[in-house]
Structures are given as structure tokens and as C-alpha cells.
Write a protein that holds these residues in place. Sequence first.
Motif, PDB file in Angstrom:
ATOM      1  N   PRO A  21      58.727  90.812   2.064  1.00 19.60           N
ATOM      2  CA  PRO A  21      58.413  91.350   3.395  1.00 19.60           C
ATOM      3  C   PRO A  21      58.691  92.846   3.511  1.00 19.60           C
ATOM      4  O   PRO A  21      58.173  93.501   4.419  1.00 19.60           O
ATOM      5  N   GLY A  22      59.497  93.387   2.602  1.00 18.55           N
ATOM      6  CA  GLY A  22      59.916  94.772   2.698  1.00 18.55           C
ATOM      7  C   GLY A  22      60.959  94.929   3.812  1.00 18.55           C
ATOM      8  O   GLY A  22      61.000  94.094   4.720  1.00 18.55           O
ATOM      9  N   PRO A  23      61.790  95.952   3.767  1.00 20.14           N
ATOM     10  CA  PRO A  23      61.910  96.898   2.649  1.00 20.14           C
ATOM     11  C   PRO A  23      62.579  96.239   1.446  1.00 20.14           C
ATOM     12  O   PRO A  23      63.384  95.327   1.609  1.00 20.14           O
ATOM     13  N   HIS A  69      61.006  85.950  13.110  1.00 22.37           N
ATOM     14  CA  HIS A  69      60.130  87.119  12.951  1.00 22.37           C
ATOM     15  C   HIS A  69      58.708  86.541  12.810  1.00 22.37           C
ATOM     16  O   HIS A  69      58.114  86.538  11.732  1.00 22.37           O
ATOM     17  N   GLN A  76      55.739  88.338  11.105  1.00 22.77           N
ATOM     18  CA  GLN A  76      55.891  88.451   9.646  1.00 22.77           C
ATOM     19  C   GLN A  76      55.408  87.150   8.999  1.00 22.77           C
ATOM     20  O   GLN A  76      54.683  87.166   7.999  1.00 22.77           O
ATOM     21  N   ASP A 135      66.305  99.120  13.591  1.00 21.01           N
ATOM     22  CA  ASP A 135      65.406  99.929  12.769  1.00 21.01           C
ATOM     23  C   ASP A 135      64.218  99.118  12.255  1.00 21.01           C
ATOM     24  O   ASP A 135      64.323  97.912  12.015  1.00 21.01           O
ATOM     25  N   SER A 136      63.118  99.809  12.068  1.00 23.91           N
ATOM     26  CA  SER A 136      61.911  99.178  11.519  1.00 23.91           C
ATOM     27  C   SER A 136      60.969 100.266  11.038  1.00 23.91           C
ATOM     28  O   SER A 136      60.884 101.329  11.666  1.00 23.91           O
ATOM     29  N   THR A 137      60.278 100.008   9.969  1.00 28.03           N
ATOM     30  CA  THR A 137      59.172 100.882   9.553  1.00 28.03           C
ATOM     31  C   THR A 137      57.862 100.117   9.725  1.00 28.03           C
ATOM     32  O   THR A 137      57.020 100.464  10.566  1.00 28.03           O
TER      33      THR A 137
END
Length: 328
Positions: free
Chosen positions: A274-276, A134, A137, A51-53
Motif C-alpha cells: 500500500p505504501g509507503p 482504510h 485502500q 500524515d499522508s501522501t
Amino acid sequence: MRHLLSAADLDRDAAVALLDTAEEMAVTQSREIRKLPTLRGRTVVNLFFEDSTRTRISFEAAAKRLSADVINFAAKGSSVSKGESLKDTAQTLQAMGADAVVIRHSASGAPHRLAHSGWIDVPVVNAGDGTHQHPTQALLDAYTVRRHLAADDGDSRGRDLTGLRVVVVGDVLHSRVARSNVDLLTTLGAQVTLVAPPTLVPVGAHAWPAEVEYDLDAALATGPDAVMMLRVQRERMSSSGGGFFPSPQEYHRRYGLTGARLARLPEHAIVMHPGPMNRGLEISAEAADSPRSTIVEQVANGVSVRMAVLYHLLAGAPAPTTTQGAPA
Ligand code: CP
């Protein structure tokens, strides 16, 4: 640069070049027409097995703003659920004309396997693999730090982060963001201190190019320039039985960025995540929503940084030969 698999693969000059290109991309994003013709005729495939937004949407926005075509693939709802392998999935996508593959996968090393297996012959970008890396990021975080803290005259191009002090706090054990940031921030000259309960410090972390500290208040008392809070990754804790900290309340009390801790930071210090976010766990709403928070800005910077990465990987590659796909 053929692939972007790890922040550790970037030396200072390569990292500064990417950040400088991201600055140029950001300038184009404040124009009325934000789209550039640079990657017209190219196809970027976003291959997301996890998952990723933010990362997925910003890679899509970045590719589209460079005029590339984008194919979004999510493992959920695909033939992966019927047992199709990473190799067969990747080869299927290359057969559909992919010029670059952006991959997020729960298995550490999956992007490396894709890049070096010979299964496909296009640039691969790691959008997060397991607890490993990542890199985009880390690039957007470095870009954010540089814009806020490395330029007295408002022009940070060509600068690195020499002399800046960044405290990274929380679930280091499960964090690809922490690993990538230690690699990139130190390459760029910053000093990094990792703060976590002993249960969330990875074996071997003392050999990383960073200090390790267990007391958040002691680390904040040194007056850091940036404080980066990490998400507590509860989904990666449940498989190992949990037990990393006594309770969410206790974690917040000892390792959360509370309003009181926020008030003790130097006036110029920025707050990153970094969120979420897990509000109320690793970060209070007061800190997340404060004027010194760069959390929303980090998301916006992610688009410029990912445009820069796609540009560096694809703009120098051979152009498509059809008339329709002629380069701008
Ligand atoms: N920071 C980050 O990787 O967020 P997403 O999981 O939403 O992509």
C-alpha cells in the motif's frame, strides 16, 4: 450509500458496483481532457489529522477531476494545535460549505463519530482511522487484483474475486490496510492468508475470515495469486515500547519479500504494497521494482477508485441551487 466508513459495510453488489464505476473512471483518465463536470459546484473537504501522501493527493485529484472544489485541511498548522476539537473543526468546515468530508485520523472510530454524531450533515469518507479501517485502500487493492487476475478477456466489469488466493504479510497488528482487505477481499470471494510473527498478530485475528500462518515460506509455497506486503509501522510501535521483533535484519530474513522468495512465486502472481514502503525491511528493492510489482499502479488506481467513491456518494445527492453551481 450515505457514508464510506468501513470495508465491512460493503456487500458484494455494492463493492462490485464501485469497482465497475472505477473502471469507467479509469477510461476517462486516459483521454486528452480528463476532467468530468459531474461534481461541479460541490465542495469536498480533505480533513487530515495524520500524515499522508498517496491518499490525500489522490482524493484531491479525484475530486478535482470530477470538477469539485477542494479544501485541504491539515491538522498541522491549524487551530487544532490550540486545542480545537474534532466537532468544532468539522462544524467550521461545514459552515464553509462542505458537501463531503474525507477524514484521516489517528483515533480508530473518528470517522464513525463524525458521521453519526449529528455534528455535520454531509457524507463522510474514512481515509484511514488508527489501526481500524482504510476502505478506499482496500477498494483500490481489490480493483488492482481484479484487473490483473479476474479477467481472462480483459473486461473485469461485473466480476468478483472468487477463487483467488491473496497472502497478506507483515505488521497485521497495526494495519488498517490488512483489516480492510480481509473484509473486502473475502466479501468478493477471495481466500486470504495472513502471515506475521506471533507478536504482530492481533488478539482475535483467528476469528477473522482468513487463515493465520506464521511461516512465510510455507504460505508462499501454496502458490498464491497475489502477495500483499504490509508496512512495518514503527511509529505505532514506539509508544508501546517496541520489542515486536528482534532486529530489522531478522524481520527481513523471516518476513521480508526477498529476491529469492520473489523468484519462487507463481509466474502470474503479483506483488502489492500500500505504501509507503520500508525498502530492505518488509520488501527488497528487487521485489518492489520487479515487473510483477503493482505498487505504482495501485497509486494510479487509487484516483479512479476515489473518483468512483465520490461519484457514488455525491452525484445522487441534491444539487446546489445557485446558478453558478448548477449540475452539469
Ligand atoms: N497507502 C496509504 O494510505 O498511503 P498514505 O499514508 O501515503 O496515504
